[in-house]
Design an enzyme around this catalytic site. Structure first.
Site, PDB file in Angstrom:
ATOM      1  N   ASN A   8       0.852  -1.188   0.000  1.00 53.17           N
ATOM      2  CA  ASN A   8       0.000   0.000   0.000  1.00 53.17           C
ATOM      3  C   ASN A   8       0.892   1.243   0.000  1.00 53.17           C
ATOM      4  O   ASN A   8       1.488   1.580   1.015  1.00 53.17           O
ATOM      5  CB  ASN A   8      -0.897  -0.039   1.255  1.00 53.17           C
ATOM      6  N   LYS A  10      -0.072   4.290  -0.441  1.00 53.71           N
ATOM      7  CA  LYS A  10      -0.792   5.448   0.090  1.00 53.71           C
ATOM      8  C   LYS A  10      -0.601   6.662  -0.833  1.00 53.71           C
ATOM      9  O   LYS A  10      -0.622   6.509  -2.057  1.00 53.71           O
ATOM     10  CB  LYS A  10      -0.346   5.726   1.534  1.00 53.71           C
ATOM     11  N   HIS A  92     -10.075   1.099   4.510  1.00 57.29           N
ATOM     12  CA  HIS A  92      -8.820   1.307   5.251  1.00 57.29           C
ATOM     13  C   HIS A  92      -9.079   2.309   6.380  1.00 57.29           C
ATOM     14  O   HIS A  92      -9.862   3.257   6.204  1.00 57.29           O
ATOM     15  CB  HIS A  92      -7.747   1.834   4.293  1.00 57.29           C
ATOM     16  N   GLU A  94      -7.471   4.721   7.424  1.00 62.34           N
ATOM     17  CA  GLU A  94      -7.212   6.122   7.049  1.00 62.34           C
ATOM     18  C   GLU A  94      -8.397   6.706   6.277  1.00 62.34           C
ATOM     19  O   GLU A  94      -8.666   7.904   6.358  1.00 62.34           O
ATOM     20  CB  GLU A  94      -5.901   6.217   6.249  1.00 62.34           C
ATOM     21  N   GLU A 164      -6.292  -5.156  10.286  1.00 61.03           N
ATOM     22  CA  GLU A 164      -5.319  -4.094  10.544  1.00 61.03           C
ATOM     23  C   GLU A 164      -5.697  -3.350  11.826  1.00 61.03           C
ATOM     24  O   GLU A 164      -6.515  -2.417  11.785  1.00 61.03           O
ATOM     25  CB  GLU A 164      -5.305  -3.091   9.391  1.00 61.03           C
ATOM     26  N   SER A 210       2.484  -2.138  10.488  1.00 67.03           N
ATOM     27  CA  SER A 210       3.920  -2.082  10.793  1.00 67.03           C
ATOM     28  C   SER A 210       4.696  -3.349  10.431  1.00 67.03           C
ATOM     29  O   SER A 210       5.716  -3.644  11.052  1.00 67.03           O
ATOM     30  CB  SER A 210       4.138  -1.726  12.273  1.00 67.03           C
TER      31      SER A 210
HETATM   32  P1  PGA Z   1       2.113   0.312   7.766  1.00 65.21           P
HETATM   33  O1  PGA Z   1       0.750   0.523   6.968  1.00 65.21           O
HETATM   34  O2  PGA Z   1       2.745  -0.954   7.237  1.00 65.21           O
HETATM   35  O3  PGA Z   1       2.929   1.532   7.442  1.00 65.21           O
HETATM   36  O4  PGA Z   1       1.773   0.207   9.206  1.00 65.21           O
HETATM   37  C1  PGA Z   1      -0.122  -0.551   6.711  1.00 65.21           C
HETATM   38  C2  PGA Z   1      -1.373  -0.031   6.083  1.00 65.21           C
HETATM   39  O5  PGA Z   1      -1.788   1.082   6.409  1.00 65.21           O
HETATM   40  O6  PGA Z   1      -1.976  -0.672   5.237  1.00 65.21           O
END
Ligand code: PGA
Length: 250
Positions: A8, A10, A92, A94, A164, A210
């Site tokens: 991802n 983003k 997601h 976000e 997640e 993470s």
């Molecule tokens: P991250 O993001 O690996 O930076 O924690 C995962 C995600 O948001 O899909």
């Protein structure tokens, strides 16, 4: 079955950076259906060209709940499919936090994505407060039931669920392996109740939050974990290279 690794990106990369990263990732291909790259909307077309004749799949980071209509700024799932996307991230955290997406909206998007022949990657997970107060399973149940129940989800077994935990995303704090396993087992049970045995057995459940080169193997070794969704550690060629080498040894 080999694990599913979803990157991802983003809104972190420019279009030229996305092209360069996709080119760098091509050397890590390990057969069709293992790796999915999710660049920003504007980079999808260019990255699709880089991935032609590879087994690496393309995914979008969101889509609208309708193929066509007066929805200024929205992106049609049918157009994403035409562009070469096989997958789309939906729900997601976000999107939920910064763009006000609700379970109801995510359910509509999920149906539209399936209808457009995309494979939704439906993200679920609890916040830190919910985790600390022992509400994780209740939150997962609510998110899964609200989004999946009610309307027939034709082709739902093509869907991927991403567990997640919100508190693990971008924080460097990976959920404990036994917690990941327990959450995935719970999600699988709920899928069986809501969608039936075929979906319970076929839907892939991946962990995100993470994940990096140091932690990816421990995540993938857990029972019920079919893959990982990687954000930060997928956004630079050296880092994603290490994740893929650790996750998919030759
Ligand atoms: P991250 O993001 O690996 O930076 O924690 C995962 C995600 O948001 O899909």
């Amino acid at each position: 079955m080999s694990p599913l690794i979803i990157a991802n990106w983003k809104m972190q990369l420019t279009v030229p950076e996305s092209i360069a990263l996709a080119e760098a990732v091509r050397v890590h291909e390990r057969g069709a259906g293992t790796l999915v790259l999710c660049p920003s909307f504007l980079a999808l077309s260019a990255v699709a060209s880089v991935l032609v004749q590879t087994g690496i799949a393309l995914g979008a980071q969101d889509c609208a709940w309708s193929d066509r209509g007066a929805y200024t700024g929205a992106v049609s799932p049918a157009d994403l499919a035409t562009l070469g996307c096989a997958y789309v991230l939906l729900g997601h955290s976000e999107r939920r936090v910064h763009f006000g997406e609700t379970d109801h909206m995510i359910g509509q998007k999920l149906r539209a994505a399936l209808q457009a022949n995309l494979q939704p990657i439906f993200c679920v997970g609890e916040t830190e407060d919910e985790w600390r107060s022992g509400q994780r399973h209740a939150v997962l149940l609510r998110q899964l039931e609200t989004v999946l129940r009610g309307v027939a989800l034709v082709g739902a077994q093509r869907m991927v669920i991403a567990y997640e935990p919100v508190w693990a995303i971008g924080t460097g704090q990976v959920a404990a392996p036994e917690d990941i396993m327990a959450a995935h087992a719970f999600i699988r049970d709920v899928l069986g109740e809501v969608l039936g045995a075929t979906a319970r057995d076929r839907v892939r459940i991946v962990y995100g939050g993470s994940v990096d080169a140091e932690t990816v193997q421990a995540c993938l070794q857990q029972p019920y974990v079919d893959g990982v969704l990687v954000g930060k550690a997928s956004q630079r060629s050296d880092r994603i290279g290490k994740v893929l080498t650790a996750a998919l040894p030759h």
